[in-house]
Design a protein around this motif. Structure first.
Motif, PDB file in Angstrom:
ATOM      1  N   VAL A 240      -2.521  18.100  67.012  1.00 31.66           N
ATOM      2  CA  VAL A 240      -1.235  18.351  67.673  1.00 31.66           C
ATOM      3  C   VAL A 240      -0.095  18.262  66.665  1.00 31.66           C
ATOM      4  O   VAL A 240       0.721  19.171  66.527  1.00 31.66           O
ATOM      5  CB  VAL A 240      -1.004  17.350  68.826  1.00 31.66           C
ATOM      6  N   ILE A 241      -0.032  17.136  65.952  1.00 34.47           N
ATOM      7  CA  ILE A 241       1.102  16.928  65.047  1.00 34.47           C
ATOM      8  C   ILE A 241       0.963  17.759  63.780  1.00 34.47           C
ATOM      9  O   ILE A 241       1.952  18.008  63.088  1.00 34.47           O
ATOM     10  CB  ILE A 241       1.261  15.429  64.708  1.00 34.47           C
ATOM     11  N   SER A 242      -0.245  18.227  63.468  1.00 30.31           N
ATOM     12  CA  SER A 242      -0.433  19.096  62.302  1.00 30.31           C
ATOM     13  C   SER A 242      -0.086  20.541  62.613  1.00 30.31           C
ATOM     14  O   SER A 242      -0.118  21.396  61.723  1.00 30.31           O
ATOM     15  CB  SER A 242      -1.880  19.014  61.808  1.00 30.31           C
ATOM     16  N   THR A 243       0.231  20.828  63.885  1.00 32.21           N
ATOM     17  CA  THR A 243       0.654  22.169  64.287  1.00 32.21           C
ATOM     18  C   THR A 243       2.174  22.255  64.364  1.00 32.21           C
ATOM     19  O   THR A 243       2.791  23.168  63.814  1.00 32.21           O
ATOM     20  CB  THR A 243       0.045  22.539  65.648  1.00 32.21           C
ATOM     21  N   LYS A 244       2.777  21.283  65.060  1.00 29.86           N
ATOM     22  CA  LYS A 244       4.236  21.184  65.150  1.00 29.86           C
ATOM     23  C   LYS A 244       4.613  19.716  65.232  1.00 29.86           C
ATOM     24  O   LYS A 244       3.847  18.896  65.764  1.00 29.86           O
ATOM     25  CB  LYS A 244       4.773  21.918  66.388  1.00 29.86           C
ATOM     26  N   TYR A 245       5.808  19.395  64.742  1.00 24.72           N
ATOM     27  CA  TYR A 245       6.217  17.997  64.733  1.00 24.72           C
ATOM     28  C   TYR A 245       6.522  17.467  66.129  1.00 24.72           C
ATOM     29  O   TYR A 245       6.551  16.251  66.330  1.00 24.72           O
ATOM     30  CB  TYR A 245       7.422  17.793  63.818  1.00 24.72           C
ATOM     31  N   PHE A 296      -3.680  10.419  60.495  1.00 31.82           N
ATOM     32  CA  PHE A 296      -2.856  10.598  59.299  1.00 31.82           C
ATOM     33  C   PHE A 296      -3.675  11.198  58.156  1.00 31.82           C
ATOM     34  O   PHE A 296      -3.184  12.065  57.416  1.00 31.82           O
ATOM     35  CB  PHE A 296      -2.253   9.268  58.878  1.00 31.82           C
ATOM     36  N   LEU A 297      -4.925  10.769  58.013  1.00 29.46           N
ATOM     37  CA  LEU A 297      -5.775  11.316  56.956  1.00 29.46           C
ATOM     38  C   LEU A 297      -6.052  12.798  57.192  1.00 29.46           C
ATOM     39  O   LEU A 297      -6.051  13.602  56.248  1.00 29.46           O
ATOM     40  CB  LEU A 297      -7.086  10.525  56.872  1.00 29.46           C
ATOM     41  N   PHE A 298      -6.304  13.169  58.449  1.00 30.02           N
ATOM     42  CA  PHE A 298      -6.495  14.588  58.746  1.00 30.02           C
ATOM     43  C   PHE A 298      -5.211  15.369  58.506  1.00 30.02           C
ATOM     44  O   PHE A 298      -5.247  16.508  58.026  1.00 30.02           O
ATOM     45  CB  PHE A 298      -6.956  14.774  60.201  1.00 30.02           C
ATOM     46  N   TYR A 299      -4.081  14.761  58.837  1.00 28.98           N
ATOM     47  CA  TYR A 299      -2.785  15.397  58.600  1.00 28.98           C
ATOM     48  C   TYR A 299      -2.602  15.684  57.105  1.00 28.98           C
ATOM     49  O   TYR A 299      -2.189  16.777  56.718  1.00 28.98           O
ATOM     50  CB  TYR A 299      -1.688  14.470  59.116  1.00 28.98           C
TER      51      TYR A 299
END
Length: 775
Positions: A240-245, A296-299
């Motif tokens: 989710v967060i890696s797509t949009k903030y 966070f690691l995936f991000y």
């Protein structure tokens, strides 16, 4: 939220009568229960694992098929660039060309588009420059690109169904929630184009589903399945967060549920038995690792992929520092950088606004509009075009023979405006627009070498420069700091009045750390063509640590995201969204009178928004009743209303209310995750409204309240005692029929065909929607 696991209602005669169990777990809020109920829950879960529930399976299969049909039907139309496809299609092409670009959104969603392009063998030659450009003429596999969001959008619908199913709701409730997303024109329209929201909404829905599955295993902590669903929740959150903030809102939703869950585990008076602090520490650590560290690691991983692919210089170079640009091959800035010598004539350009440092003979007015008095000195402004008045000569601190000497970092220099033969100066006079900032002007040379000598001294500070580093054009980005007053030369885009020909204001900024203080030398007009400085040496691509590149990109992304404050004709305020007061024009074609107008299904949105208010009213009425000693709800119904439905309402609030705090451009598509959550609330309230007073039965063992051991094999799913499913089905049928009607009526605006005549367009302007071809 908490499980609806067969709570025991307290009768007036104090006799406890168990009711059939059904787990409606949705968050970490645990409702009160006794040990017998925990045994029942475990038995119910075991039976659910072996239960077939064919009615649910058939329903989800049909719904999934319909989701694919509605998302993929006519996906090749229109065969030209639509709305924001100019951005995200372009980014996919840059990935395939390995050309560096800059965007305010994280890379995950864009990488999916690039992956699809790579699968079909596309080379990225088309850059999606303009809305309306033909895909057919440019041989772009646009259907493959659109298939990616369409796939994710179609899968979102069964995920919504499964969220309700796993939460223990009846089949009508599950179907209603799924239908509100299945037949919603906004969800369909956003998933049929090369846009990021399908990825965002799908990952957000998966995070809710995975957390519900995890929480249902709370009686079996640290088991294999418990870890699996906890880690999958973290992975979904990272997507989710890696797509949009705005994916941060999903973290807040799940985080709130986790905090409540941990607070309950900390309770020494828990009916299930208190946990020791070491055991509680394990629970806390497991959730912290799976829901914070792993995401966070995936991000970080997606950014590592981003940097690894984008190895060539491209249009995103200007957003990054020279040090970052040196890691890109074929970078024009570093390849063409020239060392600057004293007495060179240079053109200085602002990095952010691209305005040149400029001066002309005209002077500041005696008084500004607010009554403040100026110095009436020669104007120094920012000018967007190449001009002789942009030329400045860089002069050393003293008149020693420094001809041919290189200018270096942190040296004191002076700048002579060549055309007017004056020296740049800043002094303690307020600038035209900023009373707290200093005015920049120029003075004649006789004054510059007299009493005002010090006011003409500026320190040249190269960004991230080392002591003694040579000052270069293009790559030598710097701040020009006035030596006596310690203010940095700065400009902005608000134009000055007519007396300055609407050029940019130049002033002295007291905030030296501000990134918009940065300038660079764009050109050295007077350098001889046979100068050794023009000889280009072979340049090696440098490398810098990943985290350093990541931090720099993060700063740039956050800055430019917050800077998206300019007006847009289709921007909207958050209060508009739940009531669907207006949409967004995506595409038009005059010849056929076809248009794509991004708009939700008004009937579905108004129903969902109304029931959000109804839910808040029910909670308020129940609390008021309890204050007055009136208990109108049985324990299990209240537990589900507050916990399971409450979790869905929390998801809606967390994905909607924060937008009121934002100052950037906002559009209707920002409401899509909140709309999905409102669809879940709608299905849950359907079940609550048609859940009549429970009656006594022998679900656990015999009438009359005598407790018995739970049956070894309970039915996989029982309706609530006394619940009239026929009425639920009738209500669900009416709702679905209305929703389908709204979807079909606005279908031409969603799919872009067929074209509508004036009367048909006017008929669809329910709330004054700004549709095209209405005349």
């Amino acid at each position: 939220m908490s499980s609806q696991t067969g709570s025991v209602r307290k009768r007036k005669d104090k006799e406890s009568i168990p009711v059939k169990a059904k787990d409606a777990s949705s968050t970490g809020i645990a409702a009160p229960r006794d040990p017998d109920l925990d045994v029942l829950v475990k038995a119910n879960l075991e039976s659910k694992g072996s239960g077939v529930e064919w009615d649910y399976r058939i329903a989800i299969t049909i719904i999934t098929i319909l989701a694919f049909i509605t998302r993929f039907w006519g996906i090749s139309h229109p065969n030209e660039v639509v709305f924001d496809e100019v951005h995200f299609g372009k980014f996919a092409s840059y990935y395939l060309e390995r050309t560096y670009f800059f965007d305010v959104h994280p890379p995950f969603g864009k990488l999916l588009f690039a992956l699809m392009g790579w699968f079909v063998g596309y080379d990225g030659h088309f850059h999606f420059e303009n809305i309306g450009d033909s895909y057919i003429d440019n041989k772009v596999p646009y259907v493959a690109f659109r298939a990616m969001p369409a796939l994710l959008g179609a899968l979102t619908v069964p995920v919504v169904f499964d969220i309700m199913w796993e939460s223990g709701y009846t089949l009508p409730a599950c179907i209603v929630s799924a239908a509100l997303v299945l037949f919603d024109n906004a969800h369909i329209g956003q998933t049929r184009l090369i846009l990021l929201d399908a990825t965002l909404v799908f990952a957000m829905a998966c995070s809710l589903l995975c957390y519900i599955k995890f929480y249902k295993l709370r009686h079996e902590p640290f088991g294999r399945k418990w870890w699996k669903w906890l880690l999958l929740t973290g992975f979904a959150l990272s997507c989710v967060i890696s797509t949009k903030y705005v994916g941060l809102f999903a973290f807040v939703t799940i985080g709130s549920a986790v905090a409540i869950d941990l607070w309950d585990l900390l309770n020494v008076n828990r009916r299930q038995g208190s946990l020791g602090l070491p055991e509680f520490g394990k629970h806390f650590a497991a959730r912290a690792v799976a829901l914070i560290i792993v995401p966070f690691l995936f991000y970080l991983f997606w950014f590592q992929v981003h940097f690894a692919i984008l190895s060539r210089s491209g249009p995103g170079d200007d957003f990054m520092s020279p040090e970052f640009q040196e890691t890109l091959s074929d970078n024009v800035m570093t390849a063409n950088a020239i060392t600057i010598d004293y007495y060179d004539s240079i053109q200085i350009k602002h990095k952010e606004t691209h305005g040149y440092l400029h001066s002309h003979p005209d002077r500041y007015p005696l008084r500004y509009d607010d009554g403040r008095v100026s110095s009436q000195g020669q104007q120094v402004t920012g000018y967007p075009y190449a001009d002789a008045n942009n030329h400045w000569q860089i002069i050393p601190l003293n008149n020693d023979n420094v001809m041919g000497h290189h200018v270096k970092n942190n040296e004191l220099v002076r700048l002579r405006h060549i055309v007017t033969d004056t020296m740049l100066l800043s002094h303690d006079v307020a600038s035209p627009y900023y009373p707290t900032n200093q005015e920049f002007t120029t003075i004649p040379l006789d004054e510059a070498y007299g009493d005002r000598f010090n006011d003409t001294l500026f320190e040249l500070r190269i960004e991230n420069g080392k002591p003694g580093q040579e000052f270069k054009s293009l790559s030598g980005q710097f701040k020009l700091v006035h030596n006596p007053s310690k203010v940095a030369m700065w400009t902005h885009t608000t134009p000055l009045p007519d007396w300055a020909f609407k050029q940019q204001e130049i002033n002295g900024n007291k905030n030296l750390g501000q990134s918009s203080n940065i300038w660079f030398v764009d050109e050295i007009p007077t350098i001889p063509k046979d100068s050794e400085r023009l000889i280009k040496k072979e340049r090696k691509v440098k490398s810098i640590p990943f985290l350093k590149k990541w931090f720099e990109l993060q700063r740039a992304m956050f800055y430019h995201n917050n800077a998206l404050t300019s007006s847009h004709p289709y921007a909207s305020e958050p209060f508009v969204w739940p009531f669907l007061l207006r949409g967004v024009s995506f595409w038009t074609q005059n010849d056929t009178r076809q248009q794509i107008y991004f708009l939700g299904n008004p009937l579905g949105w108004w129903l969902a928004s109304s029931l959000l208010a109804v839910y808040a009213g029910i909670i308020g009425a129940d609390q008021l009743s309890l204050r007055r000693g009136v208990d109108a709800l049985d324990t299990r119904t209240r537990s589900r209303l507050y916990n399971s439905t409450g979790f869905f309402f929390l998801a809606w609030a967390m994905h909607y209310l924060p937008f009121y705090l934002m100052g950037r451009q906002l559009f209707l598509h920002h409401y899509l995750p909140a709309h999905l959550a409102s669809a879940l609330v709608t299905g849950a309230l359907l079940e609550f409204i048609f859940n009549v007073e429970p009656v006594l039965d022998d679900a656990i063992g015999g009438k009359g309240g005598k407790k018995a051991a739970p049956k070894k094999h309970l039915p996989a799913r029982e309706k609530l005692a006394g619940q009239n499913l026929l009425v639920s089905w009738a209500a669900a049928g009416v709702i679905i029929a209305i929703v389908i009607g709204g979807w079909y009526f606005f279908l031409p605006l969603t799919y872009g065909y067929p074209g509508l005549d004036v009367a048909q367009v006017q008929a669809r302007k329910w709330l004054g929607y700004d549709l095209h071809f209405a005349k």
